[in-house]
Design a protein around this motif. Structure first.
Motif, mmCIF file in Angstrom:
data_model
loop_
_atom_site.group_PDB
_atom_site.id
_atom_site.type_symbol
_atom_site.label_atom_id
_atom_site.label_comp_id
_atom_site.label_asym_id
_atom_site.label_seq_id
_atom_site.Cartn_x
_atom_site.Cartn_y
_atom_site.Cartn_z
ATOM 1 N N SER A 1 -63.703 -10.853 28.343
ATOM 2 C CA SER A 1 -62.915 -11.267 29.498
ATOM 3 C C SER A 1 -61.664 -10.197 29.617
ATOM 4 C CB SER A 1 -62.310 -12.499 29.322
ATOM 5 O OG SER A 1 -61.463 -12.973 30.383
ATOM 6 N N THR B 1 -63.281 -6.642 30.598
ATOM 7 C CA THR B 1 -63.834 -6.462 31.721
ATOM 8 C C THR B 1 -62.508 -6.570 32.938
ATOM 9 O OG1 THR B 1 -64.301 -8.950 31.793
ATOM 10 C CG2 THR B 1 -65.888 -7.030 31.363
ATOM 11 N N ALA B 2 -61.630 -7.153 32.331
ATOM 12 C CA ALA B 2 -60.383 -7.531 33.493
ATOM 13 C C ALA B 2 -59.622 -6.249 33.584
ATOM 14 C CB ALA B 2 -59.586 -8.756 33.180
ATOM 15 N N GLU C 1 -60.336 -1.154 35.352
ATOM 16 C CA GLU C 1 -59.729 -0.667 36.510
ATOM 17 C C GLU C 1 -58.234 -0.247 36.216
ATOM 18 O OE1 GLU C 1 -61.096 -1.288 40.832
ATOM 19 O OE2 GLU C 1 -60.898 -3.403 39.936
ATOM 20 N N ALA D 1 -72.572 -7.166 29.638
ATOM 21 C CA ALA D 1 -71.514 -7.736 30.459
ATOM 22 C C ALA D 1 -70.489 -6.870 30.943
ATOM 23 C CB ALA D 1 -70.929 -9.006 29.768
ATOM 24 N N ILE D 2 -70.202 -5.708 30.040
ATOM 25 C CA ILE D 2 -69.161 -4.898 30.323
ATOM 26 C C ILE D 2 -70.099 -3.831 31.585
ATOM 27 C CG2 ILE D 2 -68.085 -2.627 29.624
ATOM 28 C CD1 ILE D 2 -67.579 -4.265 26.861
ATOM 29 N N GLU E 1 -72.239 -4.497 33.604
ATOM 30 C CA GLU E 1 -72.173 -5.265 34.864
ATOM 31 C C GLU E 1 -71.029 -4.916 35.594
ATOM 32 O OE1 GLU E 1 -75.051 -6.268 36.551
ATOM 33 O OE2 GLU E 1 -76.298 -5.699 35.075
ATOM 34 N N ALA E 2 -69.875 -5.269 34.816
ATOM 35 C CA ALA E 2 -68.485 -5.367 35.486
ATOM 36 C C ALA E 2 -68.153 -3.731 35.895
ATOM 37 C CB ALA E 2 -67.379 -5.732 34.231
ATOM 38 N N GLU F 1 -70.168 -3.462 39.124
ATOM 39 C CA GLU F 1 -69.456 -3.884 40.163
ATOM 40 C C GLU F 1 -68.210 -2.872 40.652
ATOM 41 O OE1 GLU F 1 -66.616 -7.688 40.687
ATOM 42 O OE2 GLU F 1 -68.504 -8.188 39.730
ATOM 43 N N ILE F 2 -67.511 -2.699 39.881
ATOM 44 C CA ILE F 2 -66.168 -1.802 40.163
ATOM 45 C C ILE F 2 -66.680 -0.364 40.826
ATOM 46 C CG2 ILE F 2 -64.294 -0.482 39.216
ATOM 47 C CD1 ILE F 2 -64.087 -2.540 37.082
#
Length: 115
Positions: free
Chosen positions: A17, A20-21, A24, A89-90, A92-93, A96-97
């Motif tokens: 979490s 991925t948060a 950016e 999971a990373i 996919e994040a 998305e970004i």
């Protein structure tokens, strides 16, 4: 595995979490290999350096269909899917970004050509 030795599942999920948060915050531009040329253009715009000119012809064109099929086959096996859970999971994040950054980049590029 290193992470399994030091972290329990709850800690790994908290770390996932956190990672991925903050993607950016840590990376100005995130690119994906199936869109090299566009990623280079985005890097060029962000940094004002000639990424496109220097790098565009120095990669192999990936076969996205084959790559997607390989991924599906890999994660279909529970052991492999479990082993790759955090990596996917990373990814996919990142995807998305990247798609969000790409849409902004293309919209601004289109608006610049209009105006």
């Amino acid at each position: 595995m290193y992470m399994d030795y030091y972290l329990n599942k709850t800690s790994k999920l908290e770390l996932l979490s956190y990672v991925t948060a903050n993607l950016e915050n840590w990376f100005t531009v995130l690119g994906v290999t199936h869109e090299y040329n566009l990623a280079y253009d985005m890097l060029e715009e962000a940094y004002g350096a000639p990424f496109s000119q220097v790098c565009q012809h120095h990669h192999m064109k990936p076969n996205t269909t084959t790559r997607q099929k390989q991924r599906e086959l890999l994660v279909a096996d529970k052991r492999v899917g479990d082993a790759l859970y955090y990596d996917l999971a990373i990814y996919e994040a990142v995807l998305e970004i990247y798609n969000r950054q790409k849409n902004i980049f293309l919209t601004e590029k289109e608006n610049a050509h209009k105006g």
